[in-house]
Scaffold this motif. Structure first.
Motif: not given
Length: 71
Positions: A50-51, A53-54, A57-58
């Protein structure tokens, strides 16, 4: 306080056997420990994915691609 039934320790220690708590539950403790270990790794993998993937997308995607193509 005695948890193993001995009131007098003036005996031959070779005949006493194990004197630690929870005697006979070693297999259960190993199973619980391995299950905890696998569960902990599963939780870590999910959180890290999750980290990442986040983080993916930044930022500006075009700038990232341009920088990666340089190398």
């Amino acid at each position: 306080m005695s948890t193993n039934g001995y009131s007098n320790w003036a005996v031959d220690m070779a005949d006493v056997g194990a004197i630690y708590p929870f005697q006979g539950s070693e297999v259960l403790m190993v199973i619980v420990g391995v299950a905890f270990w696998i569960g902990w790794h599963r939780i870590q993998f999910v959180r890290e994915r999750e980290h990442l993937e986040k983080a993916r997308h930044t930022g500006d995607e075009e700038k990232v691609k341009a920088q990666l193509e340089r190398y």
